[in-house]
Structure formats: C-alpha cells, structure tokens
Motif scaffolding. Sequence first.
Motif, PDB file in Angstrom:
ATOM      1  N   THR A 116     105.148 196.947  81.651  1.00  0.00           N
ATOM      2  CA  THR A 116     105.216 196.104  82.838  1.00  0.00           C
ATOM      3  C   THR A 116     105.405 196.900  84.105  1.00  0.00           C
ATOM      4  O   THR A 116     104.927 196.530  85.155  1.00  0.00           O
ATOM      5  CB  THR A 116     106.381 195.108  82.750  1.00  0.00           C
ATOM      6  OG1 THR A 116     107.345 195.631  81.875  1.00  0.00           O
ATOM      7  CG2 THR A 116     105.883 193.751  82.322  1.00  0.00           C
ATOM      8  N   ALA A 117     106.152 197.997  83.977  1.00  0.00           N
ATOM      9  CA  ALA A 117     106.487 198.788  85.155  1.00  0.00           C
ATOM     10  C   ALA A 117     105.231 199.133  85.963  1.00  0.00           C
ATOM     11  O   ALA A 117     105.224 199.090  87.181  1.00  0.00           O
ATOM     12  CB  ALA A 117     107.208 200.063  84.743  1.00  0.00           C
ATOM     13  N   THR A 130     103.782 195.844  87.931  1.00  0.00           N
ATOM     14  CA  THR A 130     104.533 195.177  89.004  1.00  0.00           C
ATOM     15  C   THR A 130     104.331 195.902  90.338  1.00  0.00           C
ATOM     16  O   THR A 130     103.261 195.852  90.896  1.00  0.00           O
ATOM     17  CB  THR A 130     106.029 195.033  88.647  1.00  0.00           C
ATOM     18  OG1 THR A 130     106.487 196.270  88.128  1.00  0.00           O
ATOM     19  CG2 THR A 130     106.231 193.926  87.653  1.00  0.00           C
ATOM     20  N   ARG A 135     110.754 183.580  90.397  1.00  0.00           N
ATOM     21  CA  ARG A 135     112.199 183.424  90.270  1.00  0.00           C
ATOM     22  C   ARG A 135     112.565 181.947  90.317  1.00  0.00           C
ATOM     23  O   ARG A 135     113.316 181.450  89.472  1.00  0.00           O
ATOM     24  CB  ARG A 135     112.863 184.177  91.428  1.00  0.00           C
ATOM     25  CG  ARG A 135     114.343 183.996  91.556  1.00  0.00           C
ATOM     26  CD  ARG A 135     114.905 184.994  92.558  1.00  0.00           C
ATOM     27  NE  ARG A 135     114.273 184.912  93.866  1.00  0.00           N
ATOM     28  CZ  ARG A 135     114.679 184.075  94.832  1.00  0.00           C
ATOM     29  NH1 ARG A 135     115.693 183.275  94.638  1.00  0.00           N
ATOM     30  NH2 ARG A 135     114.057 184.047  95.984  1.00  0.00           N
ATOM     31  N   GLU A 170     117.605 187.222  90.303  1.00  0.00           N
ATOM     32  CA  GLU A 170     116.707 188.371  90.179  1.00  0.00           C
ATOM     33  C   GLU A 170     116.933 189.086  88.857  1.00  0.00           C
ATOM     34  O   GLU A 170     115.992 189.536  88.203  1.00  0.00           O
ATOM     35  CB  GLU A 170     116.913 189.351  91.345  1.00  0.00           C
ATOM     36  CG  GLU A 170     116.446 188.828  92.696  1.00  0.00           C
ATOM     37  CD  GLU A 170     114.927 188.707  92.799  1.00  0.00           C
ATOM     38  OE1 GLU A 170     114.215 189.140  91.876  1.00  0.00           O
ATOM     39  OE2 GLU A 170     114.456 188.149  93.806  1.00  0.00           O
ATOM     40  N   GLU A 171     118.210 189.184  88.473  1.00  0.00           N
ATOM     41  CA  GLU A 171     118.500 189.844  87.200  1.00  0.00           C
ATOM     42  C   GLU A 171     117.904 189.067  86.041  1.00  0.00           C
ATOM     43  O   GLU A 171     117.352 189.642  85.102  1.00  0.00           O
ATOM     44  CB  GLU A 171     120.019 189.982  87.012  1.00  0.00           C
ATOM     45  CG  GLU A 171     120.593 191.112  87.845  1.00  0.00           C
ATOM     46  CD  GLU A 171     122.111 191.043  87.989  1.00  0.00           C
ATOM     47  OE1 GLU A 171     122.640 191.749  88.848  1.00  0.00           O
ATOM     48  OE2 GLU A 171     122.738 190.243  87.233  1.00  0.00           O
ATOM     49  N   ASP A 175     114.316 189.878  85.948  1.00  0.00           N
ATOM     50  CA  ASP A 175     114.106 191.188  85.329  1.00  0.00           C
ATOM     51  C   ASP A 175     114.110 191.071  83.817  1.00  0.00           C
ATOM     52  O   ASP A 175     113.257 191.610  83.127  1.00  0.00           O
ATOM     53  CB  ASP A 175     115.229 192.154  85.739  1.00  0.00           C
ATOM     54  CG  ASP A 175     115.053 192.634  87.166  1.00  0.00           C
ATOM     55  OD1 ASP A 175     113.917 192.572  87.649  1.00  0.00           O
ATOM     56  OD2 ASP A 175     116.052 193.061  87.764  1.00  0.00           O
ATOM     57  N   LYS A 176     115.116 190.347  83.342  1.00  0.00           N
ATOM     58  CA  LYS A 176     115.279 190.248  81.895  1.00  0.00           C
ATOM     59  C   LYS A 176     114.089 189.486  81.286  1.00  0.00           C
ATOM     60  O   LYS A 176     113.556 189.888  80.239  1.00  0.00           O
ATOM     61  CB  LYS A 176     116.592 189.525  81.583  1.00  0.00           C
ATOM     62  CG  LYS A 176     116.943 189.526  80.119  1.00  0.00           C
ATOM     63  CD  LYS A 176     118.410 189.144  79.940  1.00  0.00           C
ATOM     64  CE  LYS A 176     118.840 189.074  78.475  1.00  0.00           C
ATOM     65  NZ  LYS A 176     117.915 188.388  77.590  1.00  0.00           N
ATOM     66  N   ILE A 198     111.082 189.214  82.465  1.00  0.00           N
ATOM     67  CA  ILE A 198     109.882 190.049  82.516  1.00  0.00           C
ATOM     68  C   ILE A 198     109.876 191.032  81.361  1.00  0.00           C
ATOM     69  O   ILE A 198     108.863 191.262  80.710  1.00  0.00           O
ATOM     70  CB  ILE A 198     109.807 190.783  83.878  1.00  0.00           C
ATOM     71  CG1 ILE A 198     109.417 189.790  84.970  1.00  0.00           C
ATOM     72  CG2 ILE A 198     108.814 191.921  83.821  1.00  0.00           C
ATOM     73  CD1 ILE A 198     109.401 190.364  86.373  1.00  0.00           C
ATOM     74  N   LYS A 199     111.069 191.543  81.058  1.00  0.00           N
ATOM     75  CA  LYS A 199     111.168 192.513  79.979  1.00  0.00           C
ATOM     76  C   LYS A 199     111.022 191.824  78.608  1.00  0.00           C
ATOM     77  O   LYS A 199     110.203 192.215  77.793  1.00  0.00           O
ATOM     78  CB  LYS A 199     112.516 193.220  80.061  1.00  0.00           C
ATOM     79  CG  LYS A 199     112.568 194.519  79.306  1.00  0.00           C
ATOM     80  CD  LYS A 199     113.731 195.354  79.787  1.00  0.00           C
ATOM     81  CE  LYS A 199     114.703 195.693  78.655  1.00  0.00           C
ATOM     82  NZ  LYS A 199     115.529 194.624  78.136  1.00  0.00           N
ATOM     83  N   ARG A 237     106.348 190.849  92.185  1.00  0.00           N
ATOM     84  CA  ARG A 237     107.434 189.949  91.814  1.00  0.00           C
ATOM     85  C   ARG A 237     107.524 188.731  92.718  1.00  0.00           C
ATOM     86  O   ARG A 237     108.061 187.697  92.340  1.00  0.00           O
ATOM     87  CB  ARG A 237     108.775 190.684  91.925  1.00  0.00           C
ATOM     88  CG  ARG A 237     109.118 191.534  90.790  1.00  0.00           C
ATOM     89  CD  ARG A 237     110.420 192.233  91.147  1.00  0.00           C
ATOM     90  NE  ARG A 237     111.529 191.306  91.068  1.00  0.00           N
ATOM     91  CZ  ARG A 237     112.314 191.240  90.015  1.00  0.00           C
ATOM     92  NH1 ARG A 237     112.105 192.012  88.982  1.00  0.00           N
ATOM     93  NH2 ARG A 237     113.317 190.392  90.000  1.00  0.00           N
TER      94      ARG A 237
END
Lengths: 334, 334, 293, 504
Positions: free
Chosen positions: B3-4, B7, D351, D373-374, D377-378, D380-381, D390
């Motif tokens: 993903t990095a 984005t 978000r 936002e956190e 992030d999570k 997305i991961k 984003r």
Amino acid sequence: MSTAETTSAPTQAPRKINIQVLGPIIALVVLVIVGALMNSNFLSYANVTNVLARSAFIGIIAVGMTFVITAGGLDLSVGSMAAFIAGLMILVMNYLLPSMGNGVPIILVGMLAALVAGLAAGFLNGFLITNMRIEAFIVTLGTMGIYRSLVTWLADGGTLSLDFGLRQTYRPVYYEGILGISWPIIIFALVAIAGEIVMRKTAFGRYCAAIGSNDQVARYSSVDVGRVRILTYILLGVLVGVATIMYVPRLGSASSSTGVLWELEAIAAVIIGGTMLKGGFGRVWGTVVGVLILSLIGNILNLTDFVSPYLNGAIQGVIIILAVILQRGRKAEG
Amino acid sequence: MSTAETTSAPTQAPRKINIQVLGPIIALVVLVIVGALMNSNFLSYANVTNVLARSAFIGIIAVGMTFVITAGGLDLSVGSMAAFIAGLMILVMNYLLPSMGNGVPIILVGMLAALVAGLAAGFLNGFLITNMRIEAFIVTLGTMGIYRSLVTWLADGGTLSLDFGLRQTYRPVYYEGILGISWPIIIFALVAIAGEIVMRKTAFGRYCAAIGSNDQVARYSSVDVGRVRILTYILLGVLVGVATIMYVPRLGSASSSTGVLWELEAIAAVIIGGTMLKGGFGRVWGTVVGVLILSLIGNILNLTDFVSPYLNGAIQGVIIILAVILQRGRKAEG
Amino acid sequence: QDTTVIGVSIPAATHGWAGGMNFHAQEAVDRLEEVYPELDFVLATAGDPSEQVSDIEDMVATRGISALVVLPFESEPLTGPVANVANQGVWVTVVDRGLSQEGIEDLYVAGDNTGFGQVSGEYMAENLDEGAQIVALRGIPTTIDNERVAGFEQAIEGSGIEVLEMEHGNWNRDDSFTVMQDFLSKYPQIDAVWASDDDMAVGVLAAIEAAGREDIQFVLGGAGMKEMIQRTMEGDEMIPANVTYPPAMIATAIELTAVGMVSSAPVSGQFTIGSVLVTEENAEDYYYPDSPF
Amino acid sequence: MTSATAALSLEGIDRSFGPVQVLFGVAIDLFPGEVHALIGENGAGKSTTMKIMGGYLSPSHGTVSVGGEPVRFRSSDEAEAQGIVMIHQEFNLAEDLTVEENVFLGHELRKGLFLDKKAMREETVALLDRLDCRVDPKARVRDISTPDKQMVEIAKALRRDARVLIMDEPTAVLTNREAEVLFEQVDRLRSQGVALLFTSHKLDEVKRISDRVTVMRDGHVVESRPTSELTADSMAEAMVGRELSNLFPKRSAEISSDIALKVSNLTVPGHATDVSFELRRGEVLGLSGLIGSGRTETMEGLVGLRSHEGTVEIDGEAVKITSPRDAQSRGLVYLTEDRKSRGLVLNMGLRENLTLQSLPRFAKPFLDQKAEEEALDKAIKDFDIRAPDRSMKAGNLSGGNQQKLLVAKIMLAEPRIVIIDEPTRGIDIGTKQQIYEFIHHLAAEGVSVIVISSEMTEVIGLADRIIVMRQGRVAGEVSGAEKTEDAIVRLAMGLGARETETTA
Ligand SMILES: Nc1ncnc2c1ncn2[C@@H]1O[C@H](COP(=O)(O)OP(=O)(O)OP(=O)(O)O)[C@@H](O)[C@H]1O
Ligand SMILES: Nc1ncnc2c1ncn2[C@@H]1O[C@H](COP(=O)(O)OP(=O)(O)OP(=O)(O)O)[C@@H](O)[C@H]1O
Ligand SMILES: [Mg+2]
Ligand SMILES: [Mg+2]
C-alpha cells in the motif's frame, strides 16, 4: 426454467400507485364536497368558471414548473417574470398604439412580445444555471429580484396601465370564450393536456425525469443534458408569457405587486400534485389537481365567514399539509 | 505491505479547496473595498457595528439553516416563525408585567418563552417532515402561512408593542454590549463559532452531512436518521428563538410584517456560503460570509446614490449571482 | 331570503396602517351585524390586486352581494372588475383609492394622498429654516406613495429646504430602521426627517436614538398611530406633529353603506376625508386608545 | 500477432488523476470475434482502462484506435457512435425510471413525434427473456434487486448493436447460473464478430469464457496471452505477483456451544416467512439460495432495517430490534450487499466513511481526528485498501477497494454477531484470501458470523454450516460432509435434499 418460481407476484406495485395517484384527487373531491355543502352557489356555472379561469395563470406556469422540477431544477423567478412581462407588454402596446391603431394586430404584437420576452427570460435562467453551473435557487432568486425591480422601475413605482381603448379590445381574451367556456380555461386545458403528453409520450419528458434522477447517467446515455435543462427553463419562460397574455386583459395593468408569491404557489401545486422536489419524477395532471386544490381553498374561505380573515393563511397552511398527508398516507418502507 | 507505494502525495486537495473556499471571501472583500471607496464612513465604527448587528438576526437563523440544508432539508417558515415568536414573547411579557413587575426576571421569562416556542415550532416542522414523511418544502410552506396568520391574529391585524417600561429594561440587549461590541454581534459570533464546531467536530455535524448525501447509507450505518433530522429542525427553531430575543428589544414590537422574506435571505446566505442546497455538505463559516455579503449589498446601496432606488433589487440580484459565479468560477469537471 | 349581503374587500394587514384599517373594518362589521340582523357581511382580505379581484368575483358568484365596499389594492387593476360588479346592479362603495374611471361607484369615501403629502410638506416648510437638510422615507413603491411624495415636493418647493435623499422604507419599521441607520452614517448633518408614516417613524426614531445624534430636530410621521399621537400630545419635541390619514375611513364607508341598505334613502356621493395636521394643541381629538394602530 | 486489424486498440496510454498516475503505457488490442479478459488486483487500473476505451475518460497520453484509425473521443456518445459500448462496474441506471425506460434511455424508439412505447415494451421483454430475467419491465429500478440491475445493464448494452462490448465485472453480483446465461450471450456475440472485453475476479470464469487474457498490475500491462496457455492459478500468480496458497485456510478454532443468536419465526412481509435458526458463538453460518430467495431481506429484517415479526434472542435474552442502531447496541451488525447506494457515502472521504458506523466511539465529545486517522491507517493495512490519496473521496476508489473499505467500516464497529452479505463482491483473489482469514480470525475470537454469498465455493469454503433459503423460507440445512454444491443447489431449487422429501 425454474426462475418462474423465484420471481413471483409483483402484486403490491399497483396498489402502491393507486394510493399515490388517488391522494390529490381525494383531497380535491373532499374540497369540492365541503364547498358544495357550505354554499349552494359553489357549483354554479359562474363560480366554477371564476375558479377555473383564475387558476389558469398559476396553472399554466405550474405546468412548466413541473418540467423544471422533474429535471431537478427550480425557478423562483416566475412571479416577478410575469410582472415584468406584463409591464413590458403594456408598454409595447401603448407605445405602438399611435402608429398601429387599436385593433387585433396590436394585441397580437403584444402577445408576441410577451412570448419572446418569456423565452428570453427563460433562456437567461437556463443559461446561467446550465452553462455557468450556478445553483438554480440562487440564479432564480437573483432574477426574481431583478425582474421585480425592473417592473417597479418601468412603472416608476406606480402602475403601468394599458390604454383604455386597447383594454376594451383585449378584454374578451380573459372574459369571453367559446361554447360558454372562457379562454383562460381553454388555454389552461390545452397547455395541461399538451404538457401531459409531452411528459409521458415524448423523449423530452423522459429525459427530464432521467436528468432529475441522475444527470450523470443521462449524460452517459447520450442525452444532451445541458440542452434539455435549458429547454425546461425556456418552456417555463414561454408559459409564463402565455399566462401573462391571459393575465393582462383581466386587470389591464401591471405593477410591482403583480405576481407576488406566484412562484411559491406554482411550486406548491407541483409538489401537492405528486412531483418530487428532488427531481426524477413528474406528473402534469397532478400539478393541475394541485393548482385546483390551492384555488379552491381560497374560494371556499370566501364562501363562509366562520373564521377571522386573519386566520385564512393558517387554514390554507393546514389544508396544504393535510392534502399532502392524505397523499403520502402510507408509510414508505425502506 | 504494498500500500505504501500507492498512497502518497495528497498535494492537489489543498489547491482544489482554495478556490472554493476563497470564492465567498473574495466577494466579501471586493464588497468591502467598493464600500470603502464609495463612502468614507463605510468603515467607521458606527457603520460597521450597525451592519454587523443587523446581520445578527438572519445570521443566527442562517447558522441553523445550514444544518437543516446540509442534512437535505429546507425550512421556509423561519421568517414567520420569528414574527410569531416575537409576538408571543411580547404578549407573555406584557401579560406578566402586572404580576412580576418590571425588571430582569420578566425579561428572562420572556427569553425563555421565546426559546421554548422556537423549540416547539422546530419540533413541529421536524416531526411532520420526518415522521409523517411530507416534503420539507410543503410542511414549511404550510407552517409559514400558519405562523404569519397567527401573528396577524394575535396582533388583531396591527402591531404588538412591548410595554414602554419593559422596553427600556430590555433595550440594552440590542443596543449595548461589552468592550464596545454590541450584544447581537457577540451572540452572533458565539452562535457561528459554536455552529462551526458542531458541524466539523461532532458526530452530529458528520451525521447531517451523511444524511444529506445519502440517507440510506446513514440508515444502514446505524445512524438514527429520523432523530438527527428532527434535531436539525429543533436546532433551527431554537436559533430562531435566539434571533427573536435579539430582535424584540430593537423596536419593541412585532407585527405581520416582521421577518418577511427572512427565509429566502437565510437560505440565500447559506448557499452563497458554499453549502449545497441538495444537502451533503455544509459550511457554517461560509454562511456567515454569505450573511455579511447580503447585508453589505444593502448597506452599500443605501450609502451611495448612483441608481434609482427602484433598481436596488436588481442590483442585489446581480451581485448575488456574481458572488456565486465567483465562487464556482472553475468549471467542474465531469 | 330577506338578508342582504354586503361584501367588504380590503388589502391584507401587511403594514401598520393597513392593520389599523383591517381592525376598523372587522370592528364595524361586528358592530353592524349586531345592530342590523337583516344584514350579513363578507369580509375578505387580499394580498395582491389579483387576489382582490378573485375575492370580489367570489362574493358576486357565491354570496349574491347587494353591496360592495372596496378599498382597492391598486386603482388600475380593480377598475374593470369593480365596474363589472356595478353593472350587475350591485351598490358599490369605493374607499380611499379612487378607481381610474369616474362614475362607477355609488359612494366614494376618499382619502387624499396628495393632500397628505402637501400638509406634511407645508409643515416642513414652516418649521425649518432655509437651507435645512432633510431625508425622507418613502413607502412601498405604489401610486399612493408617488402621490404623497409629489404633494410633498410641491409643498416644499421654493422653501429652500434641501432633500438630501429619499429611500423606500416600505411602510415597515425594520426597513426604515436600516435605511435610517445608513442615512445617519452617510450624512453628518440632518435637520429633520419626513418618515411619511408612523410605522416608519418608529424605526427612524430608534435609529436616531441608538446613534445618539443631536442634529435632528424632529421626525414627521403620518397616519396618526396612537403611540405617536400620544407623544405629540405629551409635547415630545422629536414628534411635534402628525398628519392624519385615518384608517377608520373604512368603518365610515361600511357604516354609510349599511345604513343605505337598510333605509330607503341610500347615501351616495363623495366624502373626502382630508388630511389634517395634528399638533400638541389638537392631538387629543385624534387619539384613539382602543385602536390597534 | 493476429493479422486482422484490431477493432479497438490502446497504445501507450497514460492516465493521471491530479498528480497521481494510475495508468502507465497501457497497450491492448481487441479483435473481432474474440473474448478478451482483463484481470488484475483491485486498483490495478482495469476500470480506468475500460473507461478510456468507452470514451468516459480521456487518456493523458497515448493513442486509442478504432479499426486502425486513431481517434479522440470527447464523450461516450462519440465512442458509441463507433459501436463501442460499455457496461460499468457501478451501475449506470436512473433509479427513478423504470426498467424499460432505462434500457432505452437516450435511444428511444419513436413513432413520429411520440415515443413508441409498445415497441419498446416488446423489445425489453424480448431482451430480458433472452437473459432469462423475469424482472417487471415497468418496475422502477430503485425497487429491483442488485442482480436484476446488472441484468438490466446487460440488456441495455445488448440493444446497442455493439461492435465492441466492454463489460466491467458483469458477473460480480451474479450467481453461477445467471453468469451462465450471460455467457451464452457472450458466445452468441462472439460468433457474430463482436469484440468483447471483460473483467472478473472469478478466474475460473475467465478461464472458461475468454480467448485471451491481459494482466495488469499497478497500472502496467504485465502479460497478455492466449487463455489456453494459462490456468486459474497461473493467472492469480501473474496478478498478485506471488504464489497463492490455499484460498480457504483450515478452520482450527472450536465452536462454543453457547447460542449467540436465536431467531424464531422471523417474517419479513413480502419477502420472508417463518425463518428460524440458531447461531453459536464463534460459528460461521452460511446462508445460501438463489438470487431473489429473500436472504438479504431476511437479514435486513433481523437488524431492523425492515419491518418484521418473530422473536429474536441474543445471548439467551429476548430482544426487540427496530432499527440498526438497536441491533448495533446489542453487538449485531449487518454489512450490505449494495455498497454504492447503501454502503458508502461516495462523496465523503475515506476516514468519514470508515468511522460513520462507530462514530460515537470517536466523539469525546468532539471528534478525535487523530484517532480516526489511526483507524484509517489500520484499516488500510488490515484490508489492503489501495488508495492513491488518503484524502480522496470514497467514490474515487476502485470498486474492489470500496468493498474493502466497506468491510473495514463494519469491522470497526466491533460486532459480536456480524452478518456479511456478499462480502467479497469485486474483491481480487489475493485480498479475498486475506478477508477469509480475517473472518476465521474473528470466529476464533468468539464472534459469530453469518455469510450470505452467491459464490457457492465461498459459502462452502467458509461456513461451518449452511442454511439454504428458497422463496423466503428455510429450505434446509447442510453441514459437514453434506456441504456440497449439489446438495445446496437441490435445496435451493426446491428439489429436496433427501430423496424421501422429493416431490419430483
Ligand atoms: N476519479 C478518480 N479520482 C482519483 N483517483 C481515481 C479516480 N478513479 C480511479 N482512481 C484511482 O485509479 C486507480 C485505478 O482504479 P480502477 O478503478 O481502474 O481499478 P480497477 O482495476 O478497476 O480495480 P477494481 O478491481 O477494484 O475494480 C485506483 O487507485 C483508483 O483509486
Ligand atoms: N428495495 C426493494 N424493493 C422491492 N423489492 C425488492 C427490493 N429489493 C429486492 N426486492 C425483491 O425482493 C426479492 C428478494 O430480494 P433479493 O434479490 O435481494 O434476495 P436475496 O436472496 O438476498 O438475493 P441476493 O442476495 O442474491 O441479491 C426479489 O424478488 C427482489 O426483486
Ligand atoms: Mg474496477
Ligand atoms: Mg441479497
């Protein structure tokens, strides 16, 4: 082969339509009954003619508004536009009187002026909304102020009056008719029927609904969205012109108080008739019913003197809400 | 893990926002400059205070309207509602005067009455719209007529005037302030700031936008759509109450001409400020800018005398349209 | 049926004076229905000329009125329709604004708008020095307003009074408050204000008071609102005078018509209710504490 | 390679959205009478490529040629005029119009000035018949089911007499049976010399129907070969760039004996009758049936999105659920099958969408943007959401990534019982595996899961037990060794699982 089992009865659809369809009609019938019970003259020829004829202005405009709203638009300027066109028409006719003399030709020129002015005004609204991509609410709020102001200015703050002689020539256009049906009623009926046909039977009507529903989809389906949108405003403008042609012989004058709040009445009639304010679905005959409902409320309030005239507005408000409740009676699900 | 790569750089977003954001502000600045060039008193303390203070009524209402419109609603009744609440407030205070005597307590009771009445009126609108599922346009057009009528009836067609003594006690609420800033300005500022925070920083504001965008999605996301919708109308009603609390001490009276067309002005301010009439996106600070633009137009027209006063409305219309063109200047793509 | 129906058609109460007129009409109707059981009244208020025509049509078509008392919203648009009514043999009483064609009405209870402006102008000319600067607030742009202003301008002509500016306050307190505030910002020296209507005078006075300006000697309103008459009566220097334009003229008209209907000798002709200057001396005669206006 | 001229070809196509480039030198040739499949991970650029072909987007650089002639489409109309027709991944239907109105939108048949409604009706009926779709032509599109909408889209495209037909994931919402109907039409068109291009994440389909496969990865074409040279596994490998192990991981966790949810006689008027079942803690329950069998409506009734009757017990306690909010407060959450109109607010950011369902958690009382936002992030991961930016709107994500965002949004609500309706619709095979693992992981933590899926392999592979519905009723249940495709289909079609109950 087995799909037949899984699809099954779309039984509820017709029932759903019925209530939605009947809603405004029921409201209308209820009003007629109430009126007839209250006053024996209510159903008299004279009263029915009066109510229908005076509904014609708003009615003709509301038919055009139905297209605009169906296509996802809005026009707040129609009342001022009517005043402005009426003023212009009177000025044109008065101006031409010395050269053309009184008679049918000058009236026809006046009518033509009204139609052309309506077309131009509608085009202006449509152009600003479609090509400059400004919200219809703002554009037409702006033009509403502009036309209102212009007519005040043309009239120098007072009233523009049609020459007395011309008025006599022009008068029959409102007050007379054929077979005992007065012209405004005939024209209103023709406009409504034509509107209904255009809405249901032509590609234009269908495009209006498609654009109001989802203009992106319409665009992807090769619909010329901009053109159709502008056309709805032009159509409305021309119909405002037609309404004005009927209006001027009624009062023979125009001033800054002509057509005040017509826009709200026209929009209300459209929505009472079942057209969706968000666009995507429009019903011309519903609009006609809506217009009649609104006219009848006023008429019935004049039949009796139960209530303080101060409260007329309140009663009108309550009836408008009730008429729509009747129509949306069933709770929509999902 | 991959993903990095995909984005990265959100560089374009700020630029995009800038023009939309700057639009109304530029329009405002242009107006201020024009005003200052035309009249040296334009930027005087007195004139600035006047303009801001008189913007406060519409401004406070428009902040509430921003929430209603963001959540996909509309309220045409606010002007009449303000008139009705003002009338009620005056009646309540006049009625209590013999028993309570003149002083701060009776003023507080009057204020409380205004807030409660606003809350109730907002609830009524919200209830009819949300629970009876009638179009907001129709409901509020109906209640607009009802409140207007009621205040005329309460005033017996005339004007309701606050007792002279009470007026003296109440007067400072409009005319005085702290640190040279008058109360209406302070309250307006507080309401605007609170509104901005609620819109951007609370779940309620987020829900309004989500509902206005797609109420179906909101419903599926466990948002209590009905409750949020009703709350927007209640909030607006209460703010109409607040505006009335500021309005009554100004002239100490209310009549059927109080608050006429406030609804259109408030809605126009909201839209000029960049909120979308279809709902889904709202901007409270934009609304404040919108209100100021509208007030300034009137102020500048009064301070100069280039044009016939008959044409003031036309100029207002043109400027409103121009202000929005400025804002939407960039052609939206696709 | 032996009841006679009298229709009363007036503009809706959209500003103070109209409100007072509405009140007097309603009050006269209630009173006369009591006195004359054989009379029945229909009172309709209209928001615009077109609506007023509709009201009149309804009265004729459904209520079979024998007499019509009408205060035309505007003269021009109502001339034709009222003439229609008169042609059907209905008694017509016109109030305040004349129709644009003579001889239609049986009875005319007239206000005098030009006279109203003239009396106001004359007062200004008498009480201000040459070179005095005034501002004026006009009403809603209508013929009435034009007539008043024309009368006013005619009266101050040659008096050396300078009218700095005129702007529409729309017979509305809030609008005039705003306009006056802006006038005060714009003009450092104003000697007097012609507010032309007491509702507007209320707004003007509030603006002056808030600005704390001392230069303005007086504000001349009009139409005789009771609060204003009272202040004149009490010798308030800011409101030294008023010019009448009594909303009660509608009651006079209704009453005359009713009497005409029940008695055999109808009252016809023209009654002009002139505008009178009210000052501290005669204010008491024009003070009606029960009126809402 | 082929000597014939390509009906449509792309050459060196680049495309950027703002500063983000998503296509890099893409080149594809479509030949008449050939079915071409375009495959790749979510966000690889398949839809973007297709939109460029269909004239919906213009390339930043590169050439589009029709029949060998370079062209520049300014709108989809111009492409259509050349016989290039596209079916979008997300539907392009006006929801307020009826089925037949949509089929003919912009191409109405006329008789003089007026519409020829009769002819249009007849043709619509004929088209839908050909697709074996029994939706009422007069029904509003708003009121028909998602698969039916897809069929309407296909009908609309079939009408257009395409020389080139581009279909973006036409089978994502279809069951095998309906996909089969579509493929018959594809075969017919192929034999008529139409050039076809389609995408799918169902690789067995690709293998079965296509003549040539082009694989995209991160905006590049990485491979293009005749289908005969590939297997489903080698396609997956080419897409993902690594070898895929078993798609459905082994279930290891023990299912508790506690009943988490007990539903008795649930009736959703018009859609479902007397549905009863139990769900244990940590269990994965599959819900199967034909399209239109009322699975979605039953579950929507259960979570309070539709009016319903019947009793529901959660953890042994009878509960009354009248809104999704009620349901969520009891830990019961439903993921909709319709991501576009019910799942995501397309014009809001990632978000805002992610946290919408669990917003109270982030409000203390003001929204904690950092925490949001956190969470993003999570998400997305965890769900491998590929967003080039984003701050973009959810509607600009690729279809599969929208679906991942939707799954993430539901999971953020931390449900104890979760109903997922078509969880992997449009998700690429690599991410599918991640989502399956995630579901097993949830179950292992004691969350109970109901999976509704039109992909038979998915239900069989994921669920411990499968309930089959037919015409709004529970037709039967299969588990263990009986979990076969055949058994499910028999139940779904009303043939009865055991011979004794068969009426045929
Ligand atoms: N309008 C847009 N604005 C910004 N980015 C976009 C836009 N449309 C697509 N993208 C981005 O372009 C990339 C490619 O998207 P595309 O829809 O072509 O993927 P896809 O291969 O069709 O994926 P999927 O299998 O999920 O449908 C994605 O990263 C997507 O977010
Ligand atoms: N919003 C709706 N309004 C009216 N009818 C609907 C609606 N949604 C679906 N239906 C109809 O209800 C029936 C069952 O719906 P649906 O197709 O969603 O069942 P399902 O078993 O969930 O199938 P799938 O999940 O595969 O779509 C169908 O006949 C469908 O056309
Ligand atoms: Mg895609
Ligand atoms: Mg389903």
